[in-house]
Motif scaffolding. Sequence first.
Motif, PDB file in Angstrom:
ATOM      1  N   UNK A  17      60.840  48.500  85.186  1.00 40.25           N
ATOM      2  CA  UNK A  17      60.527  47.112  85.538  1.00 40.25           C
ATOM      3  C   UNK A  17      61.773  46.256  85.356  1.00 40.25           C
ATOM      4  N   UNK A  18      62.376  46.339  84.174  1.00 39.52           N
ATOM      5  CA  UNK A  18      63.518  45.473  83.868  1.00 39.52           C
ATOM      6  C   UNK A  18      64.749  45.792  84.713  1.00 39.52           C
ATOM      7  N   UNK A  19      64.850  47.026  85.192  1.00 38.44           N
ATOM      8  CA  UNK A  19      65.961  47.406  86.050  1.00 38.44           C
ATOM      9  C   UNK A  19      65.695  47.186  87.526  1.00 38.44           C
ATOM     10  N   UNK A  20      64.474  46.735  87.857  1.00 39.51           N
ATOM     11  CA  UNK A  20      64.114  46.547  89.260  1.00 39.51           C
ATOM     12  C   UNK A  20      64.139  47.839  90.047  1.00 39.51           C
ATOM     13  N   UNK A  21      63.856  48.959  89.351  1.00 36.83           N
ATOM     14  CA  UNK A  21      63.974  50.282  89.957  1.00 36.83           C
ATOM     15  C   UNK A  21      62.596  50.810  90.357  1.00 36.83           C
ATOM     16  N   UNK A  22      62.229  50.556  91.594  1.00 37.98           N
ATOM     17  CA  UNK A  22      60.920  50.956  92.123  1.00 37.98           C
ATOM     18  C   UNK A  22      60.717  52.476  92.059  1.00 37.98           C
ATOM     19  N   UNK A  23      61.740  53.260  92.409  1.00 35.29           N
ATOM     20  CA  UNK A  23      61.602  54.727  92.382  1.00 35.29           C
ATOM     21  C   UNK A  23      61.338  55.223  90.962  1.00 35.29           C
ATOM     22  N   UNK A  24      62.088  54.711  89.992  1.00 33.73           N
ATOM     23  CA  UNK A  24      61.881  55.106  88.596  1.00 33.73           C
ATOM     24  C   UNK A  24      60.500  54.670  88.118  1.00 33.73           C
ATOM     25  N   UNK A  25      60.061  53.503  88.543  1.00 29.91           N
ATOM     26  CA  UNK A  25      58.745  53.001  88.162  1.00 29.91           C
ATOM     27  C   UNK A  25      57.654  53.965  88.637  1.00 29.91           C
ATOM     28  N   UNK A  26      57.682  54.298  89.912  1.00 26.76           N
ATOM     29  CA  UNK A  26      56.635  55.181  90.438  1.00 26.76           C
ATOM     30  C   UNK A  26      56.739  56.600  89.877  1.00 26.76           C
ATOM     31  N   UNK A  34      45.980  53.744  87.944  1.00 28.24           N
ATOM     32  CA  UNK A  34      45.223  52.537  88.232  1.00 28.24           C
ATOM     33  C   UNK A  34      45.689  51.426  87.302  1.00 28.24           C
ATOM     34  N   UNK A  35      45.257  50.184  87.637  1.00 29.15           N
ATOM     35  CA  UNK A  35      45.639  49.064  86.773  1.00 29.15           C
ATOM     36  C   UNK A  35      44.644  47.926  86.935  1.00 29.15           C
ATOM     37  N   UNK A  36      44.661  47.038  85.931  1.00 30.58           N
ATOM     38  CA  UNK A  36      43.882  45.810  86.015  1.00 30.58           C
ATOM     39  C   UNK A  36      44.733  44.654  85.507  1.00 30.58           C
ATOM     40  N   UNK A  37      44.412  43.463  85.995  1.00 29.32           N
ATOM     41  CA  UNK A  37      45.105  42.241  85.587  1.00 29.32           C
ATOM     42  C   UNK A  37      44.035  41.229  85.184  1.00 29.32           C
ATOM     43  N   UNK A  38      44.106  40.751  83.954  1.00 32.10           N
ATOM     44  CA  UNK A  38      43.117  39.820  83.404  1.00 32.10           C
ATOM     45  C   UNK A  38      41.691  40.322  83.616  1.00 32.10           C
ATOM     46  N   UNK A  39      41.490  41.631  83.443  1.00 24.60           N
ATOM     47  CA  UNK A  39      40.158  42.223  83.506  1.00 24.60           C
ATOM     48  C   UNK A  39      39.663  42.577  84.887  1.00 24.60           C
ATOM     49  N   UNK A  40      40.437  42.297  85.930  1.00 19.30           N
ATOM     50  CA  UNK A  40      40.035  42.622  87.303  1.00 19.30           C
ATOM     51  C   UNK A  40      40.857  43.786  87.819  1.00 19.30           C
ATOM     52  N   UNK A  41      40.175  44.771  88.387  1.00 17.99           N
ATOM     53  CA  UNK A  41      40.870  45.902  88.993  1.00 17.99           C
ATOM     54  C   UNK A  41      41.709  45.402  90.160  1.00 17.99           C
ATOM     55  N   UNK A  42      42.918  45.920  90.269  1.00 13.20           N
ATOM     56  CA  UNK A  42      43.838  45.519  91.345  1.00 13.20           C
ATOM     57  C   UNK A  42      44.347  46.745  92.082  1.00 13.20           C
ATOM     58  N   UNK A  43      44.765  46.543  93.316  1.00 11.36           N
ATOM     59  CA  UNK A  43      45.461  47.579  94.061  1.00 11.36           C
ATOM     60  C   UNK A  43      46.851  47.674  93.455  1.00 11.36           C
ATOM     61  N   UNK A  44      47.143  48.797  92.816  1.00  7.22           N
ATOM     62  CA  UNK A  44      48.377  48.941  92.060  1.00  7.22           C
ATOM     63  C   UNK A  44      49.611  48.657  92.907  1.00  7.22           C
ATOM     64  N   UNK A  45      49.718  49.266  94.086  1.00  3.57           N
ATOM     65  CA  UNK A  45      50.924  49.107  94.907  1.00  3.57           C
ATOM     66  C   UNK A  45      51.126  47.657  95.342  1.00  3.57           C
ATOM     67  N   UNK A  46      50.049  46.988  95.722  1.00  3.82           N
ATOM     68  CA  UNK A  46      50.144  45.587  96.154  1.00  3.82           C
ATOM     69  C   UNK A  46      50.533  44.706  94.977  1.00  3.82           C
ATOM     70  N   UNK A  47      49.873  44.903  93.820  1.00  6.54           N
ATOM     71  CA  UNK A  47      50.147  44.084  92.641  1.00  6.54           C
ATOM     72  C   UNK A  47      51.583  44.269  92.161  1.00  6.54           C
ATOM     73  N   UNK A  48      52.015  45.512  92.060  1.00  7.96           N
ATOM     74  CA  UNK A  48      53.366  45.814  91.570  1.00  7.96           C
ATOM     75  C   UNK A  48      54.421  45.196  92.483  1.00  7.96           C
ATOM     76  N   UNK A  49      54.217  45.285  93.786  1.00 13.11           N
ATOM     77  CA  UNK A  49      55.188  44.698  94.708  1.00 13.11           C
ATOM     78  C   UNK A  49      55.231  43.181  94.544  1.00 13.11           C
ATOM     79  N   UNK A  50      54.059  42.549  94.500  1.00 16.77           N
ATOM     80  CA  UNK A  50      53.978  41.081  94.430  1.00 16.77           C
ATOM     81  C   UNK A  50      54.431  40.530  93.079  1.00 16.77           C
ATOM     82  N   UNK A  51      53.996  41.145  91.989  1.00 13.80           N
ATOM     83  CA  UNK A  51      54.239  40.590  90.654  1.00 13.80           C
ATOM     84  C   UNK A  51      55.553  41.057  90.018  1.00 13.80           C
ATOM     85  N   UNK A  52      56.016  42.246  90.418  1.00 11.46           N
ATOM     86  CA  UNK A  52      57.220  42.794  89.779  1.00 11.46           C
ATOM     87  C   UNK A  52      58.400  42.820  90.750  1.00 11.46           C
TER      88      UNK A  52
END
Length: 104
Positions: A17-26, A34-52
């Motif tokens: 995350x801190x290195x902005x390295x998408x390949x290393x992240x995945x 899977x992931x959730x944000x504030x208790x709501x399930x999110x589409x991981x790929x969409x959330x990661x792209x938008x938020x990170x």
Amino acid sequence: MSVIPEDPAVAAFVSAVNGGNRDAFYSVLTPDATMSDDGSERDLAVWVDREIFSAGGRMDIETASDEGRSLTAAFTNTTYGTMRTRWAFTVTGGRVSRFETGQA
């Protein structure tokens, strides 16, 4: 100075995350992660792209517990600025299979 999480998979997640390295992240995630944000399930790929990755996301770890799988961090991105967040990770076979985040 940022705390380094004890769990190697979580440490690699934060580093990616801190290195902005998408390949290393995945590469640290399981294929079915899977992931959730504030208790709501999110589409991981969409959330990661938008938020990170499209928003310059960065984590400054304040505290780590549960062998490095529960974190409190100042999370900063260009959309929301800096906010205090909590992160909980499930690690399976040395890779992150789920993470949950939200405001702390």
